[in-house]
Design an enzyme around this catalytic site. Structure first.
Site, PDB file in Angstrom:
ATOM      1  N   ASP A  16       0.855  -1.199   0.000  1.00 53.03           N
ATOM      2  CA  ASP A  16       0.000   0.000   0.000  1.00 53.03           C
ATOM      3  C   ASP A  16       0.884   1.240   0.000  1.00 53.03           C
ATOM      4  O   ASP A  16       2.066   1.182   0.345  1.00 53.03           O
ATOM      5  CB  ASP A  16      -0.950   0.005   1.211  1.00 53.03           C
ATOM      6  CG  ASP A  16      -0.233  -0.004   2.555  1.00 53.03           C
ATOM      7  OD1 ASP A  16       0.812  -0.668   2.668  1.00 53.03           O
ATOM      8  OD2 ASP A  16      -0.717   0.661   3.498  1.00 53.03           O
ATOM      9  N   GLU A  72       0.082  -1.260   5.805  1.00 50.92           N
ATOM     10  CA  GLU A  72       1.202  -0.775   6.628  1.00 50.92           C
ATOM     11  C   GLU A  72       1.116   0.712   6.886  1.00 50.92           C
ATOM     12  O   GLU A  72       1.390   1.188   7.993  1.00 50.92           O
ATOM     13  CB  GLU A  72       2.536  -1.115   5.957  1.00 50.92           C
ATOM     14  CG  GLU A  72       3.757  -0.957   6.884  1.00 50.92           C
ATOM     15  CD  GLU A  72       4.354   0.440   6.929  1.00 50.92           C
ATOM     16  OE1 GLU A  72       5.185   0.684   7.809  1.00 50.92           O
ATOM     17  OE2 GLU A  72       3.994   1.298   6.101  1.00 50.92           O
TER      18      GLU A  72
HETATM   19 ZN   LIG Z   1       7.094   1.994   3.911  1.00 51.90          ZN
END
Ligand SMILES: [Zn+2]
Length: 393
Positions: free
Chosen positions: A92, A153
Protein backbone atom coordinates in the site's frame (compact mmCIF):
# COMPACT_ATOMS: atom_id res chain seq x y z
CA UNK A 1 36.56 -21.81 10.54
CA UNK A 2 33.55 -20.51 8.70
CA UNK A 3 33.07 -21.69 5.16
CA UNK A 4 34.06 -19.10 2.57
CA UNK A 5 31.21 -17.65 0.56
CA UNK A 6 30.24 -19.59 -2.52
CA UNK A 7 32.30 -18.31 -5.42
CA UNK A 8 29.43 -18.57 -7.88
CA UNK A 9 27.28 -15.84 -6.30
CA UNK A 10 26.09 -13.63 -9.16
CA UNK A 11 27.58 -10.13 -9.00
CA UNK A 12 25.37 -7.00 -9.39
CA UNK A 13 26.51 -6.43 -12.98
CA UNK A 14 24.99 -9.76 -14.03
CA UNK A 15 21.48 -8.55 -13.06
CA UNK A 16 19.39 -6.97 -15.81
CA UNK A 17 18.58 -3.66 -14.15
CA UNK A 18 16.40 -2.54 -17.09
CA UNK A 19 14.11 -5.55 -16.76
CA UNK A 20 13.99 -5.15 -12.98
CA UNK A 21 13.15 -1.44 -13.36
CA UNK A 22 10.33 -2.40 -15.74
CA UNK A 23 8.99 -4.80 -13.11
CA UNK A 24 9.13 -2.08 -10.44
CA UNK A 25 7.34 0.40 -12.69
CA UNK A 26 4.66 -2.19 -13.47
CA UNK A 27 3.96 -2.39 -9.71
CA UNK A 28 3.91 1.41 -9.40
CA UNK A 29 1.31 1.55 -12.17
CA UNK A 30 -1.07 -0.38 -9.93
CA UNK A 31 -2.21 2.46 -7.69
CA UNK A 32 -2.65 1.06 -4.20
CA UNK A 33 -3.73 3.63 -1.61
CA UNK A 34 -4.30 2.03 1.80
CA UNK A 35 -8.01 2.93 1.69
CA UNK A 36 -8.66 1.09 -1.58
CA UNK A 37 -8.57 -2.65 -0.83
CA UNK A 38 -10.15 -3.26 -4.25
CA UNK A 39 -7.12 -1.76 -6.02
CA UNK A 40 -4.68 -3.54 -3.71
CA UNK A 41 -6.30 -6.84 -4.79
CA UNK A 42 -5.41 -6.05 -8.43
CA UNK A 43 -1.70 -5.78 -7.62
CA UNK A 44 -1.88 -8.99 -5.58
CA UNK A 45 -3.56 -10.70 -8.58
CA UNK A 46 -0.64 -9.54 -10.73
CA UNK A 47 1.91 -10.88 -8.24
CA UNK A 48 0.17 -14.26 -7.94
CA UNK A 49 -0.02 -14.56 -11.75
CA UNK A 50 3.73 -14.00 -12.00
CA UNK A 51 4.25 -17.16 -9.89
CA UNK A 52 2.00 -19.36 -12.05
CA UNK A 53 3.50 -22.79 -12.58
CA UNK A 54 6.24 -22.34 -9.97
CA UNK A 55 6.54 -24.65 -6.94
CA UNK A 56 5.33 -21.99 -4.51
CA UNK A 57 2.61 -22.18 -1.89
CA UNK A 58 0.32 -19.16 -2.18
CA UNK A 59 -1.81 -17.94 0.70
CA UNK A 60 -4.09 -14.97 0.10
CA UNK A 61 -5.66 -13.21 3.03
CA UNK A 62 -8.56 -11.02 1.94
CA UNK A 63 -8.74 -7.44 3.18
CA UNK A 64 -11.13 -6.68 6.02
CA UNK A 65 -12.36 -3.64 7.97
CA UNK A 66 -11.53 -1.45 4.98
CA UNK A 67 -7.87 -2.54 4.99
CA UNK A 68 -6.00 -4.10 2.07
CA UNK A 69 -5.37 -7.82 1.68
CA UNK A 70 -2.19 -9.77 2.33
CA UNK A 71 -0.20 -12.38 0.43
CA UNK A 72 2.16 -15.11 1.65
CA UNK A 73 4.43 -16.85 -0.86
CA UNK A 74 6.34 -19.83 0.47
CA UNK A 75 9.11 -21.80 -1.23
CA UNK A 76 10.34 -24.95 0.49
CA UNK A 77 11.91 -27.36 -2.00
CA UNK A 78 13.38 -30.63 -0.74
CA UNK A 79 16.79 -29.84 0.71
CA UNK A 80 15.89 -26.44 2.10
CA UNK A 81 15.84 -27.01 5.85
CA UNK A 82 14.96 -25.27 9.08
CA UNK A 83 13.13 -22.03 9.78
CA UNK A 84 12.49 -19.90 6.70
CA UNK A 85 14.11 -16.62 5.71
CA UNK A 86 11.26 -14.09 5.79
CA UNK A 87 11.10 -11.10 3.44
CA UNK A 88 8.42 -8.68 4.48
CA UNK A 89 7.20 -5.62 2.59
CA UNK A 90 4.07 -3.55 2.14
CA UNK A 91 2.33 -2.77 -1.14
CA UNK A 92 0.00 0.00 0.00
CA UNK A 93 1.03 3.62 -0.50
CA UNK A 94 0.01 7.02 0.84
CA UNK A 95 -1.00 8.19 -2.65
CA UNK A 96 -4.65 8.48 -3.73
CA UNK A 97 -5.90 6.82 -6.88
CA UNK A 98 -5.42 9.25 -9.76
CA UNK A 99 -2.02 10.51 -8.58
CA UNK A 100 -0.30 8.71 -11.46
CA UNK A 101 -2.27 10.68 -13.98
CA UNK A 102 -0.87 13.90 -12.53
CA UNK A 103 2.59 12.52 -11.79
CA UNK A 104 3.38 9.65 -14.14
CA UNK A 105 6.55 7.62 -13.76
CA UNK A 106 9.49 9.46 -15.29
CA UNK A 107 13.26 9.08 -15.53
CA UNK A 108 15.62 11.97 -14.81
CA UNK A 109 19.24 10.89 -15.05
CA UNK A 110 19.70 8.12 -12.49
CA UNK A 111 16.39 8.91 -10.82
CA UNK A 112 13.07 7.16 -11.40
CA UNK A 113 10.17 9.19 -10.03
CA UNK A 114 6.79 7.68 -9.21
CA UNK A 115 4.20 7.63 -6.44
CA UNK A 116 5.08 4.85 -3.98
CA UNK A 117 8.18 3.76 -5.91
CA UNK A 118 10.55 4.48 -3.01
CA UNK A 119 8.17 3.62 -0.16
CA UNK A 120 8.19 0.83 -1.02
CA UNK A 121 7.19 -0.74 -4.32
CA UNK A 122 10.82 -1.00 -5.49
CA UNK A 123 11.92 -2.92 -2.39
CA UNK A 124 8.83 -5.13 -2.19
CA UNK A 125 9.17 -5.95 -5.90
CA UNK A 126 12.88 -6.82 -5.66
CA UNK A 127 12.26 -9.10 -2.66
CA UNK A 128 9.39 -10.85 -4.46
CA UNK A 129 11.32 -11.06 -7.72
CA UNK A 130 14.33 -12.58 -5.92
CA UNK A 131 12.09 -15.43 -4.78
CA UNK A 132 10.48 -15.79 -8.21
CA UNK A 133 13.84 -16.10 -9.94
CA UNK A 134 15.25 -18.52 -7.37
CA UNK A 135 12.18 -20.76 -7.69
CA UNK A 136 12.12 -20.48 -11.51
CA UNK A 137 15.79 -21.49 -11.69
CA UNK A 138 15.13 -24.48 -9.42
CA UNK A 139 17.75 -23.31 -6.93
CA UNK A 140 17.58 -25.09 -3.58
CA UNK A 141 18.26 -22.44 -0.94
CA UNK A 142 19.81 -23.39 2.41
CA UNK A 143 16.47 -22.71 4.13
CA UNK A 144 12.90 -22.17 2.91
CA UNK A 145 11.96 -18.66 1.80
CA UNK A 146 8.77 -16.80 2.70
CA UNK A 147 7.76 -13.53 1.06
CA UNK A 148 5.00 -11.61 2.80
CA UNK A 149 3.22 -8.57 1.36
CA UNK A 150 0.68 -6.56 3.34
CA UNK A 151 -1.73 -3.87 2.27
CA UNK A 152 -2.26 -1.81 5.42
CA UNK A 153 1.20 -0.78 6.63
CA UNK A 154 0.73 2.92 5.98
CA UNK A 155 -2.29 2.95 8.27
CA UNK A 156 -0.59 1.06 11.11
CA UNK A 157 -0.73 -2.62 9.99
CA UNK A 158 -3.99 -2.90 11.91
CA UNK A 159 -5.26 -6.09 10.28
CA UNK A 160 -1.86 -7.54 9.32
CA UNK A 161 -0.03 -7.35 12.63
CA UNK A 162 -1.09 -10.81 13.83
CA UNK A 163 0.10 -12.43 10.57
CA UNK A 164 3.36 -10.47 10.66
CA UNK A 165 4.05 -11.68 14.19
CA UNK A 166 3.09 -15.26 13.33
CA UNK A 167 5.44 -15.36 10.31
CA UNK A 168 8.26 -13.53 12.11
CA UNK A 169 8.05 -15.86 15.10
CA UNK A 170 8.53 -18.84 12.78
CA UNK A 171 11.38 -17.25 10.77
CA UNK A 172 15.14 -17.64 11.14
CA UNK A 173 15.68 -14.00 10.22
CA UNK A 174 13.61 -11.18 8.77
CA UNK A 175 14.57 -8.93 5.86
CA UNK A 176 12.60 -5.73 5.34
CA UNK A 177 13.05 -4.02 1.96
CA UNK A 178 11.84 -0.61 3.13
CA UNK A 179 13.71 2.23 1.40
CA UNK A 180 17.30 3.08 2.12
CA UNK A 181 17.55 6.79 2.92
CA UNK A 182 21.20 7.64 3.06
CA UNK A 183 24.22 6.85 0.91
CA UNK A 184 23.69 3.88 -1.38
CA UNK A 185 24.05 0.74 0.69
CA UNK A 186 22.90 2.09 4.04
CA UNK A 187 20.91 -0.51 5.98
CA UNK A 188 18.66 0.10 8.99
CA UNK A 189 19.50 -1.68 12.25
CA UNK A 190 17.22 0.19 14.64
CA UNK A 191 13.96 2.14 14.58
CA UNK A 192 12.18 4.02 17.30
CA UNK A 193 8.95 2.71 18.79
CA UNK A 194 5.81 4.68 17.99
CA UNK A 195 2.99 5.61 20.29
CA UNK A 196 -0.11 7.73 19.70
CA UNK A 197 -2.46 9.35 22.17
CA UNK A 198 -5.61 11.45 22.15
CA UNK A 199 -6.37 13.70 25.09
CA UNK A 200 -9.94 14.98 25.29
CA UNK A 201 -11.00 17.63 27.82
CA UNK A 202 -14.62 18.44 28.64
CA UNK A 203 -15.51 21.53 30.64
CA UNK A 204 -18.54 23.74 31.04
CA UNK A 205 -19.67 26.24 28.43
CA UNK A 206 -20.74 29.75 29.35
CA UNK A 207 -21.24 33.24 27.86
CA UNK A 208 -17.87 34.98 27.65
CA UNK A 209 -19.45 38.30 28.56
CA UNK A 210 -22.45 37.34 30.69
CA UNK A 211 -21.20 34.59 33.02
CA UNK A 212 -17.56 33.84 32.15
CA UNK A 213 -16.74 32.61 35.64
CA UNK A 214 -19.45 29.94 35.54
CA UNK A 215 -17.64 28.41 32.57
CA UNK A 216 -14.79 25.87 32.68
CA UNK A 217 -12.53 26.15 29.65
CA UNK A 218 -11.55 22.86 28.03
CA UNK A 219 -9.06 24.76 25.85
CA UNK A 220 -7.22 26.11 28.89
CA UNK A 221 -7.09 22.58 30.29
CA UNK A 222 -5.69 21.14 27.06
CA UNK A 223 -3.22 24.03 26.72
CA UNK A 224 -1.67 23.14 30.08
CA UNK A 225 -1.15 19.57 28.90
CA UNK A 226 0.31 20.73 25.57
CA UNK A 227 2.95 22.80 27.35
CA UNK A 228 3.85 19.94 29.70
CA UNK A 229 4.02 17.31 26.97
CA UNK A 230 6.14 19.45 24.64
CA UNK A 231 8.44 20.30 27.55
CA UNK A 232 9.31 16.59 27.88
CA UNK A 233 11.47 17.10 24.77
CA UNK A 234 13.77 19.34 26.80
CA UNK A 235 14.70 16.70 29.36
CA UNK A 236 14.02 13.27 27.83
CA UNK A 237 16.84 11.94 25.67
CA UNK A 238 15.34 8.56 24.71
CA UNK A 239 11.92 9.74 23.49
CA UNK A 240 10.31 12.60 21.59
CA UNK A 241 6.81 14.07 21.70
CA UNK A 242 4.78 16.03 19.19
CA UNK A 243 1.35 17.52 19.73
CA UNK A 244 0.27 17.26 16.13
CA UNK A 245 -3.36 18.40 16.19
CA UNK A 246 -5.46 20.60 18.40
CA UNK A 247 -9.22 20.97 18.22
CA UNK A 248 -11.73 22.73 20.39
CA UNK A 249 -14.11 25.55 21.00
CA UNK A 250 -16.88 26.95 18.84
CA UNK A 251 -16.85 30.76 18.96
CA UNK A 252 -14.76 33.51 20.53
CA UNK A 253 -17.61 34.53 22.82
CA UNK A 254 -18.25 31.05 24.18
CA UNK A 255 -16.25 29.45 27.00
CA UNK A 256 -15.26 26.17 25.31
CA UNK A 257 -16.52 22.94 26.85
CA UNK A 258 -14.52 20.74 24.48
CA UNK A 259 -10.90 20.48 23.35
CA UNK A 260 -8.73 17.61 22.16
CA UNK A 261 -5.17 16.95 20.98
CA UNK A 262 -3.39 14.13 19.17
CA UNK A 263 0.10 13.32 20.40
CA UNK A 264 2.84 11.35 18.63
CA UNK A 265 5.53 9.71 20.76
CA UNK A 266 8.76 8.05 19.56
CA UNK A 267 10.84 6.01 21.99
CA UNK A 268 14.24 4.37 21.60
CA UNK A 269 13.59 1.43 23.92
CA UNK A 270 10.73 -0.44 25.55
CA UNK A 271 11.48 0.74 29.09
CA UNK A 272 11.28 4.38 28.01
CA UNK A 273 8.14 3.72 25.97
CA UNK A 274 6.36 1.99 28.83
CA UNK A 275 7.34 4.68 31.33
CA UNK A 276 5.87 7.43 29.16
CA UNK A 277 2.76 5.46 28.21
CA UNK A 278 1.99 4.95 31.89
CA UNK A 279 2.55 8.66 32.58
CA UNK A 280 0.41 9.73 29.63
CA UNK A 281 -2.49 7.42 30.57
CA UNK A 282 -2.27 8.62 34.18
CA UNK A 283 -2.79 12.28 33.27
CA UNK A 284 -5.74 13.83 35.06
CA UNK A 285 -7.55 17.11 34.73
CA UNK A 286 -5.82 20.13 36.26
CA UNK A 287 -8.82 22.46 36.28
CA UNK A 288 -11.89 22.38 38.51
CA UNK A 289 -15.03 20.70 37.07
CA UNK A 290 -13.10 19.44 34.02
CA UNK A 291 -12.86 15.86 32.89
CA UNK A 292 -9.88 14.59 30.94
CA UNK A 293 -9.91 11.38 28.93
CA UNK A 294 -6.66 9.87 27.63
CA UNK A 295 -6.68 7.12 25.01
CA UNK A 296 -3.88 5.48 23.09
CA UNK A 297 -0.68 3.54 23.56
CA UNK A 298 2.08 1.90 21.60
CA UNK A 299 1.38 1.18 17.92
CA UNK A 300 4.83 -0.25 17.19
CA UNK A 301 7.39 -1.41 19.73
CA UNK A 302 10.97 -0.16 19.35
CA UNK A 303 13.21 -2.07 16.92
CA UNK A 304 16.36 -2.25 18.98
CA UNK A 305 19.86 -2.97 17.73
CA UNK A 306 20.17 -6.32 19.51
CA UNK A 307 23.09 -8.74 19.30
CA UNK A 308 21.07 -10.83 16.82
CA UNK A 309 20.51 -7.76 14.63
CA UNK A 310 24.21 -6.85 14.71
CA UNK A 311 25.21 -10.40 13.74
CA UNK A 312 22.86 -10.40 10.76
CA UNK A 313 24.07 -6.93 9.76
CA UNK A 314 27.75 -7.87 9.98
CA UNK A 315 27.23 -11.08 8.00
CA UNK A 316 25.44 -8.98 5.37
CA UNK A 317 28.33 -6.49 5.18
CA UNK A 318 30.75 -9.34 4.67
CA UNK A 319 28.54 -10.82 1.96
CA UNK A 320 28.31 -7.35 0.40
CA UNK A 321 32.09 -7.15 0.20
CA UNK A 322 32.10 -10.47 -1.72
CA UNK A 323 29.72 -8.84 -4.19
CA UNK A 324 31.71 -5.59 -4.34
CA UNK A 325 29.10 -3.61 -2.37
CA UNK A 326 29.91 -1.05 0.31
CA UNK A 327 27.21 -1.31 2.99
CA UNK A 328 26.67 0.80 6.09
CA UNK A 329 24.08 1.24 8.82
CA UNK A 330 21.78 3.86 10.25
CA UNK A 331 18.83 4.20 12.62
CA UNK A 332 15.47 5.79 11.85
CA UNK A 333 12.72 7.58 13.76
CA UNK A 334 10.13 6.25 11.31
CA UNK A 335 8.66 2.80 11.95
CA UNK A 336 8.13 -0.26 9.77
CA UNK A 337 6.72 -3.75 10.13
CA UNK A 338 10.29 -4.68 11.10
CA UNK A 339 9.47 -3.18 14.51
CA UNK A 340 7.02 -6.04 15.18
CA UNK A 341 9.56 -8.69 14.17
CA UNK A 342 12.42 -7.15 16.15
CA UNK A 343 10.27 -6.94 19.27
CA UNK A 344 9.98 -10.74 19.11
CA UNK A 345 13.77 -10.95 19.47
CA UNK A 346 14.36 -11.94 15.85
CA UNK A 347 17.38 -10.90 13.78
CA UNK A 348 15.94 -8.17 11.57
CA UNK A 349 17.62 -6.11 8.87
CA UNK A 350 15.70 -3.23 7.33
CA UNK A 351 16.34 -0.61 4.66
CA UNK A 352 17.11 -3.28 2.06
CA UNK A 353 15.12 -1.47 -0.61
CA UNK A 354 16.49 0.86 -3.24
CA UNK A 355 18.23 4.07 -2.31
CA UNK A 356 16.43 7.29 -3.14
CA UNK A 357 14.45 10.01 -1.38
CA UNK A 358 11.06 11.60 -0.91
CA UNK A 359 8.97 9.04 1.01
CA UNK A 360 5.40 10.44 1.26
CA UNK A 361 6.58 13.51 -0.73
CA UNK A 362 6.15 14.83 -4.25
CA UNK A 363 9.81 14.28 -5.16
CA UNK A 364 9.62 10.55 -4.33
CA UNK A 365 12.16 8.62 -6.40
CA UNK A 366 14.63 5.73 -6.42
CA UNK A 367 18.09 5.60 -7.93
CA UNK A 368 18.24 3.25 -10.91
CA UNK A 369 21.88 2.46 -10.10
CA UNK A 370 20.85 0.84 -6.79
CA UNK A 371 18.46 -1.70 -8.35
CA UNK A 372 21.01 -4.30 -9.48
CA UNK A 373 23.11 -4.12 -6.27
CA UNK A 374 20.01 -4.75 -4.16
CA UNK A 375 18.84 -7.58 -6.43
CA UNK A 376 22.28 -9.20 -6.12
CA UNK A 377 22.24 -8.78 -2.35
CA UNK A 378 18.80 -10.40 -1.97
CA UNK A 379 19.82 -13.29 -4.19
CA UNK A 380 23.02 -13.89 -2.23
CA UNK A 381 21.38 -13.60 1.21
CA UNK A 382 18.75 -16.14 0.24
CA UNK A 383 21.02 -18.65 -1.52
CA UNK A 384 24.36 -18.55 0.30
CA UNK A 385 24.71 -21.28 2.92
CA UNK A 386 27.85 -19.59 4.29
CA UNK A 387 25.96 -16.33 4.80
CA UNK A 388 23.19 -18.16 6.63
CA UNK A 389 25.76 -19.78 8.90
CA UNK A 390 27.48 -16.50 9.68
CA UNK A 391 24.24 -14.62 10.24
CA UNK A 392 22.79 -17.19 12.63
CA UNK A 393 25.56 -19.54 13.72
ZN1 LIG B 1 7.09 1.99 3.91
Amino acid sequence: MLAPFENNLPKPETFDAEALAAGIIRWVEFETPSDRPDLIELLLDHVVESFAGLPITVERIPGRNGCGGQLVLHYAPAGAVGAPALLMGHIDTVWDAGTLEKRPVRYEGDRIYGPGIFDMKAGSFLATEALRRIAAAGIVPPRPITVYLNGDEEIGSITSRAKIEELAAAAAFVLVPEPSFEAPGTLITARKGWGRFRLTARGVSAHAGGNLFDGRSAILEIARHIVEIEALNETETAATFNVGTVNGGTRANVVPDFAAIDVDMRANDMETAERHIAAMLARTAKGKDITLEVEGGLNRPPFQRSGAVVKLYEATCELGRELGLELGETTRGGVSDGNFAAALGKPVLDGLGCNGAGAHALHEHILFSTIAPRAALFHAMLTSAAFNERALG
